[in-house]
Design a protein around this motif. Structure first.
Motif, PDB file in Angstrom:
ATOM      1  N   PRO A  98      40.842  56.460  59.762  1.00 19.86           N
ATOM      2  CA  PRO A  98      39.682  55.662  60.193  1.00 19.86           C
ATOM      3  C   PRO A  98      39.778  54.213  59.742  1.00 19.86           C
ATOM      4  CG  PRO A  98      39.107  57.057  58.348  1.00 19.86           C
ATOM      5  CD  PRO A  98      40.483  57.484  58.767  1.00 19.86           C
ATOM      6  N   GLN A  99      39.050  53.365  60.425  1.00 13.84           N
ATOM      7  CA  GLN A  99      39.079  51.927  60.142  1.00 13.84           C
ATOM      8  C   GLN A  99      38.697  51.622  58.704  1.00 13.84           C
ATOM      9  OE1 GLN A  99      40.123  49.654  62.470  1.00 13.84           O
ATOM     10  NE2 GLN A  99      40.031  48.089  60.871  1.00 13.84           N
ATOM     11  N   ASP A 100      37.721  52.375  58.159  1.00 14.29           N
ATOM     12  CA  ASP A 100      37.270  52.067  56.801  1.00 14.29           C
ATOM     13  C   ASP A 100      38.286  52.468  55.728  1.00 14.29           C
ATOM     14  OD1 ASP A 100      36.989  54.790  56.916  1.00 14.29           O
ATOM     15  OD2 ASP A 100      34.852  54.835  56.468  1.00 14.29           O
ATOM     16  N   LEU A 101      39.356  53.169  56.134  1.00 10.56           N
ATOM     17  CA  LEU A 101      40.409  53.521  55.181  1.00 10.56           C
ATOM     18  C   LEU A 101      41.458  52.409  55.080  1.00 10.56           C
ATOM     19  CD1 LEU A 101      41.058  56.012  53.376  1.00 10.56           C
ATOM     20  CD2 LEU A 101      42.634  56.772  55.159  1.00 10.56           C
ATOM     21  N   ARG A 102      41.370  51.431  55.986  1.00 12.85           N
ATOM     22  CA  ARG A 102      42.364  50.346  56.011  1.00 12.85           C
ATOM     23  C   ARG A 102      42.376  49.558  54.706  1.00 12.85           C
ATOM     24  NH1 ARG A 102      43.681  49.104  61.470  1.00 12.85           N
ATOM     25  NH2 ARG A 102      43.695  51.104  62.569  1.00 12.85           N
ATOM     26  N   LYS A 103      41.250  49.486  54.014  1.00 14.22           N
ATOM     27  CA  LYS A 103      41.209  48.745  52.751  1.00 14.22           C
ATOM     28  C   LYS A 103      42.077  49.425  51.691  1.00 14.22           C
ATOM     29  CE  LYS A 103      36.894  50.965  51.179  1.00 14.22           C
ATOM     30  NZ  LYS A 103      36.683  51.795  52.375  1.00 14.22           N
TER      31      LYS A 103
ATOM     32  N   GLU B 138      47.199  47.635  57.039  1.00 14.00           N
ATOM     33  CA  GLU B 138      47.250  47.629  58.490  1.00 14.00           C
ATOM     34  C   GLU B 138      48.553  48.256  58.984  1.00 14.00           C
ATOM     35  OE1 GLU B 138      44.771  46.692  60.504  1.00 14.00           O
ATOM     36  OE2 GLU B 138      43.574  46.348  58.699  1.00 14.00           O
TER      37      GLU B 138
ATOM     38  N   TYR C  27      41.549  61.784  49.588  1.00 17.48           N
ATOM     39  CA  TYR C  27      40.955  61.647  50.918  1.00 17.48           C
ATOM     40  C   TYR C  27      41.475  62.718  51.864  1.00 17.48           C
ATOM     41  CZ  TYR C  27      39.292  59.717  55.295  1.00 17.48           C
ATOM     42  OH  TYR C  27      38.664  59.566  56.511  1.00 17.48           O
TER      43      TYR C  27
END
Length: 231
Positions: A12-17, A21, A48
């Motif tokens: 998910p996008q919020d895991l990118r941190k 990328e 996770y």
């Protein structure tokens, strides 16, 4: 017959941190930082994905009968999710300028995707599982179709290896790469290698215990800071 979609894990996008990328056109997520940040990255991924993410390209070969170059090739082609972490520091060059140095990356893959890769091979050759067969025997039967996954030329293998060891975005930026000689990143692979060997060589209940361990996989123990077998 309906087309079977490859079961990629969700990033998910919020895991990118945490994971960084992805390299364009692939599922290779790259991040860099300190040794401490790398340790936290490993722990965060383990927690996770509940232990599913944690196997390295070397460990993949215990489930999929291919060379490491084939794993790198599949990652480069966008057919396998991979998480990269480069431990970095800055050095002074001979000319007095500063330059970023990166250790060759820690690479973590999904065990469920590796098992799906094997299942994909089995479908292509009409393979039927034999419950009593060891992992070594199963891999041997898949050799004829597995060879199709390997790089076809030395150049293709070198390009796949370069893609895995260095970040394509660093080209032309003066980044220097050096070998990562820290043996700690081999811990999980050694657990898996021992279990696979025991599953192949032992007999009876002992062999079954190790086969079940390999099926269930491993998880990160955040308190002991180590990998352990899932119960």
């Amino acid at each position: 017959m309906a087309l079977i979609q490859f079961p990629f894990i969700d990033v998910p996008q919020d895991l990118r941190k945490i994971v960084g990328e992805p390299t364009s056109g692939t599922r290779a997520y790259r991040r860099e930082g300190t040794h401490a940040e790398c340790g936290q990255w490993i722990e965060d991924l383990g927690l996770y994905y509940k232990g599913d993410v944690g196997i390295s390209p070397a460990g993949v070969t215990m489930f999929v009968p291919v060379q490491r170059a084939a794993v790198h090739k599949r990652i480069k082609e966008g057919k396998l999710t991979a998480f990269f972490f480069y431990v970095t520091h800055v050095e002074n060059t001979f000319f007095g300028t500063k330059r970023k140095v990166k250790l060759q990356p820690y690479i973590l893959l999904s065990m469920s995707e590796c098992k799906a890769w094997v299942a994909e091979m089995k479908r292509r050759m009409g393979y039927v599982d034999e419950p009593a067969a060891s992992l070594t025997e199963q891999r041997q039967r898949l050799k004829t179709v597995a060879v199709e996954e390997e790089p076809k030329t030395a150049q293709e293998a070198a390009e796949a290896n370069d893609f895995a060891e260095t970040n394509p975005n660093d080209k032309g930026r003066g980044v220097r790469y050096e070998a990562n000689l820290n043996p700690e990143n081999r811990q999980q692979d050694m657990f898996l290698l021992l279990a696979e060997a025991m599953a192949a060589m032992a007999s009876g209940k002992k062999a079954e215990v190790y086969r079940q361990r390999l099926e269930k996989g491993m998880e990160w123990d955040k308190y002991l800071k180590t990998w352990k077998w899932k119960e």
